[in-house]
Motif scaffolding. Structure first.
Motif, PDB file in Angstrom:
ATOM      1  N   ASN A 179       0.830  -1.207   0.000  1.00 53.00           N
ATOM      2  CA  ASN A 179       0.000   0.000   0.000  1.00 53.00           C
ATOM      3  C   ASN A 179       0.870   1.266   0.000  1.00 53.00           C
ATOM      4  OD1 ASN A 179      -2.302  -1.549   0.050  1.00 53.00           O
ATOM      5  ND2 ASN A 179      -2.526  -1.463   2.292  1.00 53.00           N
TER       6      ASN A 179
ATOM      7  N   ALA B  45       0.893   3.996  -2.831  1.00 53.58           N
ATOM      8  CA  ALA B  45       0.515   5.369  -2.526  1.00 53.58           C
ATOM      9  C   ALA B  45       1.637   6.336  -2.942  1.00 53.58           C
ATOM     10  CB  ALA B  45       0.212   5.521  -1.037  1.00 53.58           C
TER      11      ALA B  45
ATOM     12  N   ALA C  72      -3.262   9.950  -0.995  1.00 49.62           N
ATOM     13  CA  ALA C  72      -2.038   9.145  -0.996  1.00 49.62           C
ATOM     14  C   ALA C  72      -1.230   9.371   0.278  1.00 49.62           C
ATOM     15  CB  ALA C  72      -1.203   9.470  -2.227  1.00 49.62           C
TER      16      ALA C  72
ATOM     17  N   THR D 287      -2.874   7.507   3.013  1.00 48.88           N
ATOM     18  CA  THR D 287      -2.585   6.072   2.894  1.00 48.88           C
ATOM     19  C   THR D 287      -1.203   5.756   3.444  1.00 48.88           C
ATOM     20  OG1 THR D 287      -4.005   5.910   0.928  1.00 48.88           O
ATOM     21  CG2 THR D 287      -2.390   4.157   1.274  1.00 48.88           C
TER      22      THR D 287
END
Length: 501
Positions: free
Chosen positions: A43, A47, A167, A170
Motif C-alpha cells: 500500500n 501510494a 495518498a 494512505t
C-alpha cells in the motif's frame, strides 16, 4: 513433597506444552506481522507511486502554463522550452497516472476526467501559442482572459490536491498499522519470553528437585548396599562354613558307615564260605539211611535251610550291601568333589571336547552312529577336571540311553553366551525324557524311564553340582522317543567366580 517419576513426566510435558504454546504465539504473531508488513509495504509503495505520478503530472501542467505566459508576454521563443518539454512528456505521464488508479474504480473515473481536463488545458495552451506565433497576440490574450484555461487548471489542481492528500493519508495509515504491528509483536515476544523463562525456570527447578531426590536416594541406596554387602558377605561366609560342615559331616557319616558295612560284607563272605561246608555236611547227613521219620523231617528242614533259605538270605544281604556301598561311594564322591579346590587354567575347549568325544566314539561307531562337534569354541579359563567330568558324563549317558531302533547321532555345539559365559549344547537322538522328569533327573538318586541300565542316579546331579561350582548351570530340552539336548553354561573366566565366593 517428594517428586515421583510420574509427576516429573507430567510436569515436563506441561512445561513443554506451555513453552510450545508461547513459541507458537510468537511465531503466529511474527507471521501475522510479516503479512501485515507486506500488505502495508504494498500500500505504501502504491501510494508513493501514485503521489509521485500526480506531482509529476501537476508539475508538467504548471511548466506548460509558465512557458505559455512567458512567451505571450515577451514573444521570446526561448520561453517555450518548458512548454515543449511538458507537452512531450504529458501523454506518457498521464498514462502512468491512469495506470496507478486502475484497481480503484472511483479514482480511475476521476483519472479519466483528469485526462480530459489536462488534454483540454494543453489544447488551450497550444491554441494561444499558435495565435501568438502567427502575430495574433491580442486574440491569444483574449482566450487567456476568458478564464477557460484557469478553470481547467483549477479543476485539475482540485483533483491533484485530493488525490495527493489521499495518498499521503494512505502512507500515514500504513505506517501507523506497521507501528501497531511492531508494538503487538513486541508485547507478544515479551510475554512469550516471560512464559518461556517461566517454563525453563520451572523445568530447571523440577529437574533440580528430582535430581536432588535421586542423589539422596542413591546415597541411601549406597549406604544400604554397603550394609547389604556386609551382611551378604557375612551370610556367604556362614553358608560357606555351613556347607563345609555339611560336606565334612557327609564325609564322616559315609566314612563311618563304611566300617560296619565292610564288616557286614566281610562276614557275609565268611557266611558264604561256611555255607559250602555246611551244605556238604547236611547233604551227607540227610542221605537215606533208614532212620526214623522224625529224624528225616529234621534232616529235610536242615537241608532246606542250608540249600535254599540261607543262600537266599545271604544273596539279599549281598545285594543290599552292594547297593548301600554304591550309595555311600556316590555320597563320598560328591563330598570329595565339593571339597576339591578348583584350579583355573587356560583350556582349549575344542581339544577338550574332541577328547571327550573320542572316549566314546568307538561305542558310537560300533552302533552305526557318529559324533560331530560344531561351532567355534572360545578360549577360556576354567577347571579342566570339572569340564572333563561334565562332558564325559553327558556323553556316557548319550551312549547308555541310546535308542535301539536307530543309529546314535550326537552333536556338540559350543559358543559364547551372554554375560561373558560359554554355552555348550550336547544333542542326541536317544530315548528322550518325559516332560515331568526334566527336573527330576537332576535330583540325587533319581532316575527316569525304564531302569534297564546300571546306575545309582547321581550322574546328572553331579553334573549340575559341578556346573554350578564353575559359575553356570545345566538344563535339558527333550521329547520322549525323539532325543535330548543338554545345555551347559559356565563362566568363561573362573577367577571371577572364585573371587565372588
Amino acid at each position: 513433597m517428594p517428586i515421583s517419576k510420574n509427576a516429573l513426566v507430567r510436569s515436563t510435558v506441561l512445561f513443554l506444552l506451555l513453552g510450545l504454546a508461547a513459541l507458537l504465539a510468537i511465531v503466529g504473531a511474527m507471521v501475522w506481522l510479516v503479512n501485515e508488513t507486506a500488505v502495508n509495504s504494498n500500500n505504501l509503495i502504491k501510494a508513493r507511486s501514485e503521489r509521485a505520478a500526480l506531482i509529476t503530472l501537476r508539475g508538467l501542467g504548471q511548466d506548460a502554463e509558465t512557458g505559455q505566459r512567458g512567451y505571450l508576454l515577451t514573444n521570446n521563443p526561448d520561453y517555450l522550452a518548458p512548454y515543449n518539454d511538458a507537452k512531450s512528456k504529458f501523454p506518457a505521464q498521464m498514462d502512468k497516472v491512469q495506470a496507478a488508479f486502475d484497481d480503484e474504480p472511483a479514482q480511475a473515473t476521476l483519472a479519466a476526467r483528469l485526462r480530459e481536463t489536462m488534454t483540454a488545458k494543453f489544447a488551450e495552451l497550444e491554441t494561444t501559442i499558435e495565435l501568438a506565433k502567427n502575430g495574433q497576440r491580442d486574440e491569444a490574450l483574449a482566450i487567456v482572459n476568458a478564464d477557460r484555461g484557469r478553470e481547467l487548471m483549477d479543476e485539475a489542481r482540485a483533483f491533484f490536491d485530493r488525490a495527493i492528500e489521499k495518498a499521503d493519508q494512505t502512507v500515514l495509515d500504513s505506517i501507523a498499522r506497521q507501528q501497531r504491528g511492531i508494538d503487538m509483536l513486541r508485547w507478544v515476544t515479551f510475554l512469550g519470553a516471560l512464559v518461556i523463562i517461566g517454563v525453563v525456570g520451572g523445568s530447571i527447578w523440577t529437574v533440580w528437585q528430582y535430581t536432588r531426590q535421586l542423589v539422596e536416594a542413591q546415597r541411601e541406596v549406597a549406604v544400604l548396599n554397603a550394609d547389604l554387602e556386609r551382611r551378604v558377605s557375612e551370610r556367604t561366609a556362614d553358608l560357606g562354613r555351613a556347607n563345609e560342615e555339611i560336606q565334612r559331616f557327609a564325609y564322616i557319616v559315609t566314612h563311618d558307615l563304611r566300617a560296619p558295612l565292610v564288616n557286614i560284607m566281610g562276614f557275609t563272605s565268611e557266611l558264604e564260605a561256611s555255607l559250602g561246608a555246611l551244605q556238604d555236611y547236611v547233604g551227607e547227613a540227610t542221605a537215606p539211611t533208614g532212620a526214623a521219620a522224625a529224624e528225616t523231617d529234621k534232616a529235610e528242614a536242615a537241608r532246606l535251610a542250608a540249600f535254599e533259605e540261607l543262600p537266599e538270605a545271604i544273596g539279599f544281604i549281598r545285594s543290599s550291601t552292594r547297593k548301600m556301598d554304591g550309595l555311600i561311594n556316590a555320597i563320598l564322591k560328591l563330598s570329595r568333589e565339593g571339597r576339591r579346590t578348583l584350579k583355573p587354567e587356560t583350556i582349549d575347549l575344542q581339544g577338550l571336547l574332541e577328547n571327550a568325544a573320542n572316549a566314546v566314539r568307538h561305542q558310537i561307531v560300533d552302533a552305526g552312529g557318529e559324533v560331530v562337534i560344531d561351532g567355534r569354541p572360545p578360549a577360556l579359563l576354567s577347571d579342566r577336571l570339572t569340564l572333563e567330568q561334565i562332558f564325559g558324563n553327558l556323553l556316557d549317558n548319550a551312549v547308555k540311553y541310546r535308542s535301539k531302533d536307530r543309529p546314535l547321532r550326537v552333536r556338540i555345539e559350543a559358543g559364547v553366551g551372554p554375560g561373558n559365559t560359554v554355552v555348550v549344547r550336547v544333542e542326541d537322538n536317544g530315548r528322550g525324557i518325559a516332560p515331568q522328569d526334566h527336573e527330576r533327573i537332576f535330583e540325587l538318586f533319581r532316575r527316569s524311564g525304564s531302569q534297564d541300565q546300571a546306575g545309582e542316579g547321581i550322574g546328572l546331579a553331579h553334573v549340575r553340582s559341578m556346573a554350578r561350582n564353575i559359575g553356570g548351570d545345566v538344563g535339558v530340552q527333550s521329547e520322549l522317543g525323539t532325543g535330548s539336548t543338554f545345555e551347559i553354561t559356565f563362566a568363561r573366566d573362573l577367577r571371577s567366580v572364585i573371587g565372588a565366593i
